[in-house]
Design a protein around this motif. Structure first.
Motif, PDB file in Angstrom:
ATOM      1  N   VAL A 282      46.784  44.871  50.293  1.00  0.00           N
ATOM      2  CA  VAL A 282      45.736  46.126  49.970  1.00  0.00           C
ATOM      3  C   VAL A 282      44.817  46.426  50.976  1.00  0.00           C
ATOM      4  O   VAL A 282      44.311  47.562  50.763  1.00  0.00           O
ATOM      5  CB  VAL A 282      44.946  45.296  48.867  1.00  0.00           C
ATOM      6  CG1 VAL A 282      43.840  46.222  48.227  1.00  0.00           C
ATOM      7  CG2 VAL A 282      45.941  44.978  47.688  1.00  0.00           C
ATOM      8  N   GLY A 283      44.434  45.740  52.177  1.00  0.00           N
ATOM      9  CA  GLY A 283      43.687  45.763  53.038  1.00  0.00           C
ATOM     10  C   GLY A 283      42.400  45.348  52.841  1.00  0.00           C
ATOM     11  O   GLY A 283      41.631  45.649  53.771  1.00  0.00           O
TER      12      GLY A 283
ATOM     13  N   GLN B   5      50.283  42.478  40.980  1.00  0.00           N
ATOM     14  CA  GLN B   5      49.144  43.033  41.377  1.00  0.00           C
ATOM     15  C   GLN B   5      49.299  44.071  42.539  1.00  0.00           C
ATOM     16  O   GLN B   5      48.351  44.947  42.622  1.00  0.00           O
ATOM     17  CB  GLN B   5      48.203  41.935  41.957  1.00  0.00           C
ATOM     18  CG  GLN B   5      47.179  41.122  40.979  1.00  0.00           C
ATOM     19  CD  GLN B   5      46.341  40.664  41.659  1.00  0.00           C
ATOM     20  OE1 GLN B   5      45.445  41.132  42.420  1.00  0.00           O
ATOM     21  NE2 GLN B   5      46.204  39.515  41.602  1.00  0.00           N
ATOM     22  N   THR B   6      50.496  43.815  43.278  1.00  0.00           N
ATOM     23  CA  THR B   6      50.284  44.655  44.467  1.00  0.00           C
ATOM     24  C   THR B   6      51.571  45.840  44.238  1.00  0.00           C
ATOM     25  O   THR B   6      51.736  46.916  44.999  1.00  0.00           O
ATOM     26  CB  THR B   6      50.588  44.132  45.664  1.00  0.00           C
ATOM     27  OG1 THR B   6      51.559  43.262  45.575  1.00  0.00           O
ATOM     28  CG2 THR B   6      49.283  43.411  46.083  1.00  0.00           C
TER      29      THR B   6
ATOM     30  N   MET C 178      36.542  43.695  48.896  1.00  0.00           N
ATOM     31  CA  MET C 178      36.110  44.227  47.585  1.00  0.00           C
ATOM     32  C   MET C 178      35.204  43.376  47.157  1.00  0.00           C
ATOM     33  O   MET C 178      35.415  41.924  47.207  1.00  0.00           O
ATOM     34  CB  MET C 178      37.089  44.715  47.010  1.00  0.00           C
ATOM     35  CG  MET C 178      37.956  43.508  46.040  1.00  0.00           C
ATOM     36  SD  MET C 178      39.285  44.384  44.978  1.00  0.00           S
ATOM     37  CE  MET C 178      40.503  44.900  46.305  1.00  0.00           C
ATOM     38  N   TYR C 179      34.138  43.570  46.155  1.00  0.00           N
ATOM     39  CA  TYR C 179      33.457  42.607  45.574  1.00  0.00           C
ATOM     40  C   TYR C 179      32.844  43.403  44.451  1.00  0.00           C
ATOM     41  O   TYR C 179      32.682  44.768  44.125  1.00  0.00           O
ATOM     42  CB  TYR C 179      32.393  41.978  46.469  1.00  0.00           C
ATOM     43  CG  TYR C 179      31.384  42.834  46.975  1.00  0.00           C
ATOM     44  CD1 TYR C 179      31.290  43.608  48.265  1.00  0.00           C
ATOM     45  CD2 TYR C 179      30.115  42.927  46.166  1.00  0.00           C
ATOM     46  CE1 TYR C 179      30.235  44.213  48.576  1.00  0.00           C
ATOM     47  CE2 TYR C 179      28.895  43.825  46.691  1.00  0.00           C
ATOM     48  CZ  TYR C 179      29.154  44.499  47.884  1.00  0.00           C
ATOM     49  OH  TYR C 179      28.263  45.126  48.422  1.00  0.00           O
ATOM     50  N   ILE C 180      32.418  42.417  43.327  1.00  0.00           N
ATOM     51  CA  ILE C 180      31.800  43.061  42.083  1.00  0.00           C
ATOM     52  C   ILE C 180      30.424  43.027  42.421  1.00  0.00           C
ATOM     53  O   ILE C 180      29.618  42.095  42.666  1.00  0.00           O
ATOM     54  CB  ILE C 180      31.932  42.180  41.111  1.00  0.00           C
ATOM     55  CG1 ILE C 180      33.381  41.576  40.664  1.00  0.00           C
ATOM     56  CG2 ILE C 180      31.513  42.669  39.824  1.00  0.00           C
ATOM     57  CD1 ILE C 180      33.519  40.866  39.736  1.00  0.00           C
ATOM     58  N   GLU C 181      29.672  44.295  42.198  1.00  0.00           N
ATOM     59  CA  GLU C 181      28.246  44.611  42.390  1.00  0.00           C
ATOM     60  C   GLU C 181      27.349  44.076  41.157  1.00  0.00           C
ATOM     61  O   GLU C 181      26.603  43.414  41.125  1.00  0.00           O
ATOM     62  CB  GLU C 181      27.910  45.810  42.675  1.00  0.00           C
ATOM     63  CG  GLU C 181      28.508  46.431  43.916  1.00  0.00           C
ATOM     64  CD  GLU C 181      28.340  48.126  44.060  1.00  0.00           C
ATOM     65  OE1 GLU C 181      28.080  48.198  45.284  1.00  0.00           O
ATOM     66  OE2 GLU C 181      28.438  48.529  43.090  1.00  0.00           O
ATOM     67  N   GLU C 182      28.200  44.297  39.987  1.00  0.00           N
ATOM     68  CA  GLU C 182      27.370  44.064  38.734  1.00  0.00           C
ATOM     69  C   GLU C 182      28.339  43.843  37.641  1.00  0.00           C
ATOM     70  O   GLU C 182      29.567  44.433  37.521  1.00  0.00           O
ATOM     71  CB  GLU C 182      26.301  44.763  38.366  1.00  0.00           C
ATOM     72  CG  GLU C 182      26.761  46.373  38.106  1.00  0.00           C
ATOM     73  CD  GLU C 182      25.389  47.321  37.400  1.00  0.00           C
ATOM     74  OE1 GLU C 182      24.419  47.290  38.422  1.00  0.00           O
ATOM     75  OE2 GLU C 182      25.639  47.947  36.636  1.00  0.00           O
ATOM     76  N   LEU C 183      27.961  43.117  36.673  1.00  0.00           N
ATOM     77  CA  LEU C 183      28.665  42.914  35.463  1.00  0.00           C
ATOM     78  C   LEU C 183      28.165  42.995  34.343  1.00  0.00           C
ATOM     79  O   LEU C 183      26.943  42.349  34.304  1.00  0.00           O
ATOM     80  CB  LEU C 183      29.702  41.449  35.438  1.00  0.00           C
ATOM     81  CG  LEU C 183      30.403  41.111  34.438  1.00  0.00           C
ATOM     82  CD1 LEU C 183      31.914  42.038  34.856  1.00  0.00           C
ATOM     83  CD2 LEU C 183      31.020  39.574  34.461  1.00  0.00           C
TER      84      LEU C 183
END
Lengths: 198, 372
Positions: free
Chosen positions: B307-308, B141-142, B1-6
């Motif tokens: 989480v995968g 978290q999980t 997963m990644y953050i596209e914008e903040l």
């Protein structure tokens, strides 16, 4: 205060009620000024009467205008079952169901050492006395499903168990009409824990 | 997963800031006190709804503002999900896909973040409390159910300690209530301990080879769980419950005398060994740092396993503190698969090849500028 004394007194009285802040209190006070005098008198009377005429039932601790209360006095009800609840409002919730024909015992709180509330500070001693005098076969513990309610239920169960009376705890888990997929993990795991044979 | 914008609004020293990030490595360069750590913190808060630096949410709001807001878009399983955390005088709100989540346990986990900051060295050097917090955060978290058990446990613990203080003053009082709380405490304690054991086994599995890699095969890492009861790690919660029951029976009088709960997950600890020596007491600064780094990298793999998807890695002011070999080992491990944020005061201390691929931002007084 910029208000004449009778109004500011009324405002002060309203702020003593839960959930009512200064602004709402002012609005309510001015509303009272516009009400018909008869309505205001009725209102005032019901306030005073609620306080004066209601007491706690000497048997079960429920709020009542006569002692013992209507539920305790009702010979049609099954005196061999007692449902233990934390609050008079819980009795009313149970009564709305119209399915329960036993009697009640209202604790008026739950045990919490942190808040300085021990078993003697709520209606536990009177429950124990009652179990000695009456022919009771089952005690349903319907305290709230949180830490304090759970501890109170376990405490009563430990005290009463030796007497051989059947002790049950109300179930918690999925709400009726709810969808399994919308339940949170904690509720779901509680529901799984309390599953039963069909 | 990644953050596209903040997007940050009235957050710490930021007025209004929108950034689009690279999905691989983002390097943020700035002098001290310009807002580098604040930016890292914002990403952390978006994941956990609370800061790693302060328990007071109010500090996150810009000092002259009424409210503060962090918005982000996270790409997870090929879906772009808007997340939002808002702080005001009335408390905080967390929104997933524009819908407010009433329970924080339902929100946390929407985005997984692993942070490595200078204070993480405390994981090895600091108090047992820091290590317990580390385990609890990672399991939470999980597994949202774990957070519930932990919350109930802490609540019961407070009640039980209050009762023990009462009993200390009145020695002849009835101890039935104590037994009730002991039973309740054990119910949650045994589940917490079981989950911690399971977590530890996974942590070891990942951390050991990573540590060997970082130390060029010279160091063997081992992690022990120092439980306040004597129980082996491979038993289930039922067995743990029995051991707790025996132990609590045994120490009841001692607990009353001391007026507090002496046994349970809240008194446990982790011990790290490198080549059979306790790193906390005998390890060098470098070994302590390597241990902390191994644990953090293991965490990344662990989250991937559960989480995968790989979590987002935040490296706050730590890359320049590692030597070249460790730096390149770290960067090789995450290469291409983990979105990483690196803060530094100068680009000079960082290996050349990584920088050539990275997106570079400079930061000045709460203003973020993309360099390339």
């Amino acid at each position: 205060m910029y208000y004449p004394e009778p109004i500011s007194k009324l405002v002060d009285s309203f702020t003593k009620l839960p959930g009512i802040g200064p602004k709402t209190a002012v609005r309510l006070a001015f509303f009272v000024l516009d009400m018909k005098e008869d309505d205001v008198l009725d209102f005032a009377k019901s306030l005073v009467n609620a306080k004066r005429e209601l007491t706690h039932c000497s048997v079960c601790g429920h709020i009542t205008d006569k002692d013992p209360c209507r539920i305790c006095d009702d010979s049609d009800r099954d005196g061999s079952i007692i449902c233990v609840v934390q609050d008079p409002r819980d009795v009313i919730a149970m009564e709305k169901m119209k399915d329960y024909r036993g009697k009640y015992h209202v604790l008026h709180g739950a045990i919490s050492p942190m808040d300085g509330i021990g078993p003697e500070d709520i209606n536990v001693p009177s429950l124990i006395e009652r179990l000695k005098d009456e022919e009771v076969e089952e005690l349903i513990l319907a305290t709230n499903p949180n830490v304090e309610g759970e501890a109170t239920a376990m405490y009563i169960s430990r005290l009463v168990k030796p007497s051989g009376i059947r002790i049950t705890r109300i179930a918690h888990g999925l709400p009726v009409g709810g969808d399994l997929e919308y339940a949170d993990e904690v509720t779901l795991s509680k529901a799984l824990e309390g599953r039963r044979d069909l | 997963m990644y953050i596209e914008e903040l997007t940050l609004t009235n957050y710490r020293n930021y007025d209004k800031q929108k950034v689009v990030f690279d999905k691989k490595i983002n390097v943020i360069i700035g002098e001290n006190a310009q807002g580098k750590t604040n930016l890292m913190e914002a990403i952390y808060v978006l994941a956990f709804t609370k800061s790693h630096r302060t328990p007071r949410d109010k500090e996150l709001i810009k000092w002259d503002a009424e409210y503060g807001k962090i918005e982000g878009r996270v790409l997870k399983r090929n879906q772009s999900i808007p997340l939002e955390v808002i702080f005001s005088n009335k408390g905080k709100k967390a929104k997933f896909n524009h819908i407010e989540q009433k329970r924080l346990s339902e929100y946390i986990g929407a985005m997984n973040v692993v942070m490595f900051a200078p204070e993480d060295l405390n994981l090895v050097k600091g108090s047992p409390q820091e290590r317990r917090k580390f385990i609890d955060m990672e399991i939470g978290q999980t597994q949202p159910v774990y957070i519930y058990h932990l919350g109930q446990y802490q609540r019961i613990l407070k009640e039980r300690n209050a009762l023990l203080k009462d009993l200390q003053r009145k020695p002849n009082a009835d101890s039935t209530m104590l037994k009730v709380y002991t039973d309740q405490l054990i119910e949650h304690a045994s589940i917490i301990l079981e989950r911690r054991f399971q977590f530890l086994q996974k942590l070891r599995k990942w951390a050991q080879p990573i540590h060997q890699g970082i130390s060029r095969g010279n160091e063997q890492l081992n992690i022990d769980y120092d439980a306040s009861i004597d129980v082996s790690e491979d038993v289930n919660s039922e067995k743990i419950r029995i051991v707790y029951e025996e132990h609590f029976n045994h120490i009841e009088q001692k607990e009353i005398d001391r007026g507090t709960t002496l046994v349970g997950p809240h008194r446990d600890d982790l011990i790290f060994y490198v080549n059979d020596k306790n790193v906390q007491t005998y390890g060098s600064q470098g070994q302590q740092r390597t241990t902390a780094l191994s644990l953090k990298l293991a965490e990344i793999e662990l989250i991937f396993e559960e989480v995968g998807e790989y979590p987002i890695l935040l490296l706050d002011d730590v890359l320049s503190e590692l030597d070249d070999y460790r730096q390149s080992h770290l960067l090789n491990t995450i290469q291409g698969k983990v979105q990483t944020f690196v803060t530094t005061t100068s680009i000079d201390g960082i290996a050349h090849e990584t920088i050539s691929e990275a997106e570079i931002f400079t930061i000045h007084e709460g203003q973020l500028v993309e360099e390339r």
